[in-house]
Every structure is written in structure tokens, then in C-alpha cells.
Scaffold this active site. Structure first.
Site, PDB file in Angstrom:
ATOM      1  N   LYS A  35       1.263   4.056  -3.098  1.00  0.00           N
ATOM      2  CA  LYS A  35       0.963   5.488  -2.958  1.00  0.00           C
ATOM      3  C   LYS A  35       2.197   6.348  -3.237  1.00  0.00           C
ATOM      4  O   LYS A  35       2.078   7.483  -3.696  1.00  0.00           O
ATOM      5  CB  LYS A  35       0.385   5.766  -1.560  1.00  0.00           C
ATOM      6  CG  LYS A  35      -1.001   5.127  -1.346  1.00  0.00           C
ATOM      7  CD  LYS A  35      -2.014   5.594  -2.388  1.00  0.00           C
ATOM      8  CE  LYS A  35      -3.426   5.111  -2.116  1.00  0.00           C
ATOM      9  NZ  LYS A  35      -4.409   5.595  -3.082  1.00  0.00           N
ATOM     10  N   TYR A  73       0.839  -1.211   0.000  1.00  0.00           N
ATOM     11  CA  TYR A  73       0.000   0.000   0.000  1.00  0.00           C
ATOM     12  C   TYR A  73       0.870   1.256   0.000  1.00  0.00           C
ATOM     13  O   TYR A  73       0.680   2.164  -0.813  1.00  0.00           O
ATOM     14  CB  TYR A  73      -0.950   0.008   1.201  1.00  0.00           C
ATOM     15  CG  TYR A  73      -1.824   1.250   1.226  1.00  0.00           C
ATOM     16  CD1 TYR A  73      -2.841   1.412   0.290  1.00  0.00           C
ATOM     17  CD2 TYR A  73      -1.610   2.272   2.161  1.00  0.00           C
ATOM     18  CE1 TYR A  73      -3.633   2.556   0.283  1.00  0.00           C
ATOM     19  CE2 TYR A  73      -2.404   3.407   2.167  1.00  0.00           C
ATOM     20  CZ  TYR A  73      -3.415   3.545   1.227  1.00  0.00           C
ATOM     21  OH  TYR A  73      -4.201   4.687   1.205  1.00  0.00           O
TER      22      TYR A  73
HETATM   23  N1  NAP Z   1      -9.523   6.774   4.579  1.00  0.00           N
HETATM   24  C1  NAP Z   1      -8.242   6.942   4.815  1.00  0.00           C
HETATM   25  O1  NAP Z   1      -7.801   6.914   5.971  1.00  0.00           O
HETATM   26  C2  NAP Z   1      -7.307   7.242   3.665  1.00  0.00           C
HETATM   27  C3  NAP Z   1      -6.043   7.775   3.964  1.00  0.00           C
HETATM   28  C4  NAP Z   1      -5.168   8.053   2.920  1.00  0.00           C
HETATM   29  C5  NAP Z   1      -5.545   7.798   1.610  1.00  0.00           C
HETATM   30  N2  NAP Z   1      -6.782   7.273   1.349  1.00  0.00           N
HETATM   31  C6  NAP Z   1      -7.110   7.015  -0.059  1.00  0.00           C
HETATM   32  O2  NAP Z   1      -8.321   7.677  -0.381  1.00  0.00           O
HETATM   33  C7  NAP Z   1      -8.938   7.018  -1.478  1.00  0.00           C
HETATM   34  C8  NAP Z   1     -10.413   6.831  -1.168  1.00  0.00           C
HETATM   35  O3  NAP Z   1     -10.546   5.944  -0.084  1.00  0.00           O
HETATM   36  P1  NAP Z   1     -11.665   6.096   1.045  1.00  0.00           P
HETATM   37  O4  NAP Z   1     -10.988   6.394   2.311  1.00  0.00           O
HETATM   38  O5  NAP Z   1     -12.758   6.969   0.603  1.00  0.00           O
HETATM   39  O6  NAP Z   1     -12.132   4.562   1.118  1.00  0.00           O
HETATM   40  P2  NAP Z   1     -13.557   3.867   0.880  1.00  0.00           P
HETATM   41  O7  NAP Z   1     -14.594   4.499   1.709  1.00  0.00           O
HETATM   42  O8  NAP Z   1     -13.257   2.407   1.069  1.00  0.00           O
HETATM   43  O9  NAP Z   1     -13.877   4.154  -0.656  1.00  0.00           O
HETATM   44  C9  NAP Z   1     -13.155   3.527  -1.687  1.00  0.00           C
HETATM   45  C10 NAP Z   1     -13.856   3.767  -3.003  1.00  0.00           C
HETATM   46  O10 NAP Z   1     -13.129   3.062  -4.026  1.00  0.00           O
HETATM   47  C11 NAP Z   1     -14.026   2.211  -4.715  1.00  0.00           C
HETATM   48  N3  NAP Z   1     -13.371   1.001  -5.190  1.00  0.00           N
HETATM   49  C12 NAP Z   1     -12.771   0.044  -4.446  1.00  0.00           C
HETATM   50  N4  NAP Z   1     -12.350  -0.960  -5.232  1.00  0.00           N
HETATM   51  C13 NAP Z   1     -12.687  -0.620  -6.507  1.00  0.00           C
HETATM   52  C14 NAP Z   1     -12.539  -1.244  -7.760  1.00  0.00           C
HETATM   53  N5  NAP Z   1     -11.949  -2.454  -7.893  1.00  0.00           N
HETATM   54  N6  NAP Z   1     -13.011  -0.629  -8.869  1.00  0.00           N
HETATM   55  C15 NAP Z   1     -13.623   0.576  -8.765  1.00  0.00           C
HETATM   56  N7  NAP Z   1     -13.794   1.216  -7.603  1.00  0.00           N
HETATM   57  C16 NAP Z   1     -13.344   0.626  -6.482  1.00  0.00           C
HETATM   58  C17 NAP Z   1     -15.114   1.894  -3.691  1.00  0.00           C
HETATM   59  O11 NAP Z   1     -16.337   1.544  -4.314  1.00  0.00           O
HETATM   60  P3  NAP Z   1     -16.874   0.068  -4.577  1.00  0.00           P
HETATM   61  O12 NAP Z   1     -16.536  -0.752  -3.383  1.00  0.00           O
HETATM   62  O13 NAP Z   1     -18.324   0.295  -4.823  1.00  0.00           O
HETATM   63  O14 NAP Z   1     -16.154  -0.388  -5.821  1.00  0.00           O
HETATM   64  C18 NAP Z   1     -15.274   3.245  -3.015  1.00  0.00           C
HETATM   65  O15 NAP Z   1     -16.097   4.071  -3.784  1.00  0.00           O
HETATM   66  C19 NAP Z   1      -8.166   5.707  -1.684  1.00  0.00           C
HETATM   67  O16 NAP Z   1      -7.302   5.837  -2.777  1.00  0.00           O
HETATM   68  C20 NAP Z   1      -7.373   5.554  -0.388  1.00  0.00           C
HETATM   69  O17 NAP Z   1      -6.184   4.834  -0.572  1.00  0.00           O
HETATM   70  C21 NAP Z   1      -7.662   7.002   2.342  1.00  0.00           C
END
Ligand code: NAP
Length: 266
Positions: A163, A159
Site C-alpha cells: 500500500k 500488505y
Molecule cells: N476493509 C478495510 O478495512 C480496508 C482498509 C484499508 C484499505 N482497504 C482496501 O480497500 C480495497 C477494497 O477492499 P474491501 O475492504 O472492499 O475488501 P473486500 O470486501 O474483500 O473486497 C475485495 C474486492 O477485491 C476483489 N478481488 C480480490 N481478489 C481479486 C483478484 N485476484 N482479482 C480480481 N478481484 C479480486 C474481490 O472480489 P472477488 O473475491 O470476487 O474476486 C472484492 O470485490 C482493497 O484494496 C483493500 O486493501 C480495505
């Protein structure tokens, strides 16, 4: 006559727009009048988000179910967008997931799938729409990386590495697009309230107790504003900004131990 909004007659494609940060990023674009194409796997959730944002902000929002983790998923999505007669001015590469735990004994499909979604699909979509953006001298790319991008991540190695790739790629594109009118930003959130933790299994690590996660809307707003300002990198939250800026100055072995410690189970 009403004031022209920034995004008038432009369309933003937002991936991972069925939950979490992606929903709020889509809302930020909608508020400024961008039409939306929303992609993720869960069609029902996408439809709900699309209906709400279209109604509230007077834009068109098209939900398209797509598995971007599948090889060629980005091209398949672009073909579907073209088939519907839609165009894309801005790509928001937000879809992604993480997986906590040691590399030894980990599931290869999960690890490689992370690279396929977090990196491969992001490059694929950017590569498809980049030439049009450069020719039009407008639009751009908002990539969602993580505060994990600034150092290697023992016990969550793939991961963190995925990133770091997003950060490096985004910064290079920012430079390639300089003075063209095409904007590139890399949003690097720290811990944020969303479904991420559930899928990544990071709820039981020491890091998860190290502070209060930010709201997904505040993170999205920072990312959107940064992109509008063509800010190269946006790290959310003071603590994450300090950590990211200190990382290059710490002895590498010390940094690796610190991250390993934070990623260790409670
Ligand atoms: N939350 C944190 O603490 C955090 C911190 C740093 C960075 N991020 C980054 O922020 C971004 C968004 O994450 P989030 O925190 O909002 O997480 P989340 O709530 O799990 O949302 C992830 C999104 O990605 C979609 N997704 C997952 N697998 C997919 C696939 N195979 N094809 C198409 N869409 C897919 C999911 O939709 P479906 O399941 O419907 O496909 C969902 O809409 C990510 O890149 C994550 O690495 C998050």
C-alpha cells in the site's frame, strides 16, 4: 430536458466491484451518470451489482469476471473490454487483499499474490489506459491504498509495503498529470466494514479492537468526492488522518514497535 450528469458518456472501470468498498465506489460513479465496467473474480456477484446499478441509475454496467492476481490479468481484462467495443475513461483500482501474520512461516504464494494484485495489476491497468486519458485530457485514476501506506507494518509487512507503493505511485502520477485535466487520487481507508478482515485474518489483532470500522459507503463517498476534486490523498476518518500525519515525526523504532503491538494477536 434533464440536467447533464458529470459522468455522461464516460465509463469507469472499477476493480474489486463484487463486494465491499468497490461496490459502493461503483455506485458513486453510477449516481453521477458514469457507465460502468465491473471486474472481480466472482461473476454472479458482479452481475447482481451491475443489474442493480444499471436499473437504479439509468447507466450501462458490464460485469467482466477477471482474476487480476494472475500475471497479465490486467492486460487480459483490457483485451476483453476492447473486444466488447467498450472504452475506459476512469480506472478505479480497488481490488486488493491483505494477510496478517509474521513474515517468517508465511505462505509465499499469498505474499507474492498480494503484490501481484495490490500493485502489479494496478500499475498494469493504469499503464494501459493512462495514454488515452492524457490524450483526451479527462478521466483519471482513483487508487485505493490504505492508512497502512504511511508506515511499515511489522506482522503484516507485505500488505503495508504494497500500500506504500500505491500511495507513492499515485502521488507521483498526480504530479505528472497536473494541469492536464486528468485527475488522480489515492484513497487511504482505515478499518472499514467489508469482507477484507475475513480474508486478511485481522479480526484477532489488537488493532481490530481499537475503534469502530467505518461503513464502506462513507469511505467510498469520500474517495469519490476526493477524486472529483483531484485531491491527491484522502485518508478516511479523523483518527486515521491524525495517525497518518504523525507517523513521519515519530522516531522510527518507536513507530515500528507501536505498529507491531497493534498487529499482535489479542
Ligand atoms: N476493509 C478495510 O478495512 C480496508 C482498509 C484499508 C484499505 N482497504 C482496501 O480497500 C480495497 C477494497 O477492499 P474491501 O475492504 O472492499 O475488501 P473486500 O470486501 O474483500 O473486497 C475485495 C474486492 O477485491 C476483489 N478481488 C480480490 N481478489 C481479486 C483478484 N485476484 N482479482 C480480481 N478481484 C479480486 C474481490 O472480489 P472477488 O473475491 O470476487 O474476486 C472484492 O470485490 C482493497 O484494496 C483493500 O486493501 C480495505
Amino acid at each position: 430536458m434533464g440536467r447533464t450528469r458529470k459522468g455522461e458518456r464516460q465509463t469507469a472501470l472499477v476493480t474489486g466491484a463484487s463486494a465491499g468498498i468497490g461496490v459502493d465506489l461503483a455506485e458513486c460513479f453510477a449516481k453521477d451518470g458514469y457507465n460502468l465496467i465491473l471486474a472481480a473474480r466472482t461473476e454472479s456477484a458482479l452481475r447482481e451489482v451491475a443489474d442493480r446499478l444499471a436499473k437504479t441509475h439509468g447507466i450501462t454496467a458490464t460485469p467482466i469476471a477477471a482474476d487480476l492476481g494472475a500475471i497479465g490479468g490486467g492486460k487480459k481484462l483490457a483485451d476483453e473490454i476492447e473486444k466488447r467495443g467498450l472504452s475506459v475513461d476512469v480506472v478505479v483500482n480497488n481490488a486488493g487483499y491483505g494477510q496478517a501474520g509474521a513474515f517468517n512461516g508465511s505462505d509465499a504464494a499469498v505474499q507474492l499474490g498480494m503484490i501481484d494484485l495490490n500493485d502489479r495489476a494496478l500499475v498494469e491497468l493504469t499503464h494501459i489506459y493512462w495514454p488515452t486519458m492524457m490524450a483526451n485530457k479527462r478521466g483519471g485514476v482513483l487508487n485505493v491504498a490504505s492508512s497502512a501506506a504511511f508506515q511499515p507494518g511489522p506482522l503484516m509487512a507485505i500488505y503495508y509495503a504494497s500500500k506504500a507503493f500505491v500511495l507513492s505511485f499515485s502521488e507521483a502520477l498526480w504530479e505528472e498529470a497536473r494541469d492536464t485535466g486528468v485527475k488522480v487520487s489515492c484513497l487511504c481507508p482505515g478499518p472499514t466494514v467489508s469482507k477484507f478482515r475475513e480474508r486478511a485474518g485481522t479480526g484477532k489483532t489488537r488493532l481490530s479492537r481499537a475503534g469502530t470500522p467505518m461503513s464502506s459507503m462513507s469511505v467510498a463517498r469520500m474517495g469519490y468526492d476526493a477524486w472529483q476534486a483531484n485531491k491527491r490523498v484522502e485518508v478516511t476518518g479523523m483518527r486515521n488522518r491524525v495517525t497518518a500525519s504523525l507517523a513521519p515525526f515519530l522516531p522510527r523504532t518507536m513507530l515500528l514497535r507501536i505498529v507491531r503491538n497493534l498487529q499482535s494477536p489479542l
